[in-house]
Design a protein around this motif. Structure first.
Motif, PDB file in Angstrom:
ATOM      1  N   SER A 116      16.613  16.045   9.468  1.00 15.86           N
ATOM      2  CA  SER A 116      17.275  15.933   8.177  1.00 15.86           C
ATOM      3  C   SER A 116      18.683  15.394   8.398  1.00 15.86           C
ATOM      4  O   SER A 116      19.238  15.481   9.494  1.00 15.86           O
ATOM      5  N   SER A 117      19.275  14.849   7.349  1.00 17.80           N
ATOM      6  CA  SER A 117      20.679  14.432   7.440  1.00 17.80           C
ATOM      7  C   SER A 117      21.616  15.632   7.326  1.00 17.80           C
ATOM      8  O   SER A 117      22.811  15.527   7.589  1.00 17.80           O
ATOM      9  N   VAL A 118      21.058  16.783   6.953  1.00 16.16           N
ATOM     10  CA  VAL A 118      21.856  17.998   6.776  1.00 16.16           C
ATOM     11  C   VAL A 118      22.055  18.690   8.122  1.00 16.16           C
ATOM     12  O   VAL A 118      21.100  18.892   8.877  1.00 16.16           O
ATOM     13  N   LYS A 119      23.280  19.050   8.425  1.00 12.63           N
ATOM     14  CA  LYS A 119      23.580  19.722   9.684  1.00 12.63           C
ATOM     15  C   LYS A 119      23.462  21.234   9.548  1.00 12.63           C
ATOM     16  O   LYS A 119      23.596  21.797   8.465  1.00 12.63           O
ATOM     17  N   VAL A 120      23.193  21.879  10.683  1.00 12.59           N
ATOM     18  CA  VAL A 120      23.220  23.339  10.733  1.00 12.59           C
ATOM     19  C   VAL A 120      24.654  23.788  10.458  1.00 12.59           C
ATOM     20  O   VAL A 120      25.606  23.166  10.924  1.00 12.59           O
ATOM     21  N   GLY A 121      24.832  24.854   9.698  1.00 12.28           N
ATOM     22  CA  GLY A 121      26.167  25.326   9.367  1.00 12.28           C
ATOM     23  C   GLY A 121      26.997  25.644  10.599  1.00 12.28           C
ATOM     24  O   GLY A 121      26.459  26.098  11.613  1.00 12.28           O
ATOM     25  N   PRO A 122      28.298  25.431  10.544  1.00 15.98           N
ATOM     26  CA  PRO A 122      29.157  25.680  11.706  1.00 15.98           C
ATOM     27  C   PRO A 122      29.373  27.173  11.942  1.00 15.98           C
ATOM     28  O   PRO A 122      29.177  28.003  11.047  1.00 15.98           O
ATOM     29  N   GLY A 123      29.788  27.502  13.156  1.00 19.97           N
ATOM     30  CA  GLY A 123      30.177  28.868  13.460  1.00 19.97           C
ATOM     31  C   GLY A 123      29.017  29.800  13.703  1.00 19.97           C
ATOM     32  O   GLY A 123      27.846  29.413  13.645  1.00 19.97           O
ATOM     33  N   PRO A 124      29.324  31.065  13.959  1.00 23.50           N
ATOM     34  CA  PRO A 124      28.292  32.069  14.237  1.00 23.50           C
ATOM     35  C   PRO A 124      27.569  32.504  12.961  1.00 23.50           C
ATOM     36  O   PRO A 124      27.955  32.123  11.854  1.00 23.50           O
ATOM     37  N   VAL A 125      26.536  33.306  13.148  1.00 22.04           N
ATOM     38  CA  VAL A 125      25.800  33.866  12.007  1.00 22.04           C
ATOM     39  C   VAL A 125      26.725  34.761  11.202  1.00 22.04           C
ATOM     40  O   VAL A 125      27.478  35.574  11.759  1.00 22.04           O
ATOM     41  N   ARG A 126      26.662  34.604   9.880  1.00 24.32           N
ATOM     42  CA  ARG A 126      27.464  35.431   8.974  1.00 24.32           C
ATOM     43  C   ARG A 126      26.545  36.281   8.108  1.00 24.32           C
ATOM     44  O   ARG A 126      25.394  35.926   7.867  1.00 24.32           O
TER      45      ARG A 126
END
Length: 204
Positions: A44-54
């Motif tokens: 996908s053109s969508v990236k995995v969210g930055p940073g650790p799991v929230r």
């Protein structure tokens, strides 16, 4: 999904489909598997969210972050993009390798009664990303259009129902891909023949 590759009689190359994915017409196997057995996967053109799991992350987001971090720790590199919501092309032997490498993490995910922030998405993402990193899969391409229908309708599900009934052309409501903005988007696939696609455009 974490145990599919253990099914008796499963082929070396197989497809995993989420329960909201289906084939509306015959498709060429070459769309998913090359002649040499390499799987084709669709970033996908969508990236995995930055940073650790929230704590506020959706399960799909926390799993994607866990996948990313797990591969980065093991290989020193990882994939940053999510995968398209499409049939996932996997290889049984590669998934068994994944089992051996990350047995504890996969077993924890498989044994959980409910989703957990520590889960990994074994077939839907981790297996795909691992396949690319070890050279057992290559990026492929799906032809589709994600269309904004806000000027025509604010209810993508109703729009798709009416279009199917009136024209015989099927599309997928955007809510399946984006709970926020998907209510006024629909997705059209162009993986059919050129003749079929032209006919669909004329009908619409």
């Amino acid at each position: 999904e974490s145990q599919l590759h253990h099914l008796d009689g499963l082929a070396e190359n197989y497809l995993y489909l989420n329960d909201d994915v289906f084939f509306g017409r015959p498709v060429d196997p070459g769309l998913f598997v090359l002649g040499n057995g390499l799987a084709q996967i669709f970033f996908s053109s969508v990236k995995v969210g930055p940073g650790p799991v929230r704590a506020t992350d959706l399960p799909i987001t926390s799993a994607a972050k866990n996948n990313r971090d797990l591969l980065l720790e093991k290989f020193g590199r990882t994939t940053l993009h999510k995968f398209q919501h499409a049939p996932y092309s996997l290889r049984r032997s590669v998934m068994r390798e994944l089992d051996d490498l990350f047995s504890d993490v996969i077993e924890t995910t498989a044994s959980a009664q409910f989703r957990s922030p520590s889960d990994v998405s074994v077939s839907a993402a981790l297996g795909l990303a691992y396949s690319v990193l070890v050279g057992k899969a290559v990026p492929g391409r799906l032809r589709y259009l994600y269309a904004d229908i806000a000027k025509l309708s604010g209810d993508a599900t109703d729009f798709c129902r009416r279009m199917l009934a009136e024209t015989g052309v099927a599309a997928t409501p955007g809510l399946d891909f984006d709970p926020g903005e998907g209510g006024h988007h629909v997705r059209f696939s162009f993986e059919g023949s050129e003749e079929a696609c032209r006919e669909a455009v004329v009908r619409i």
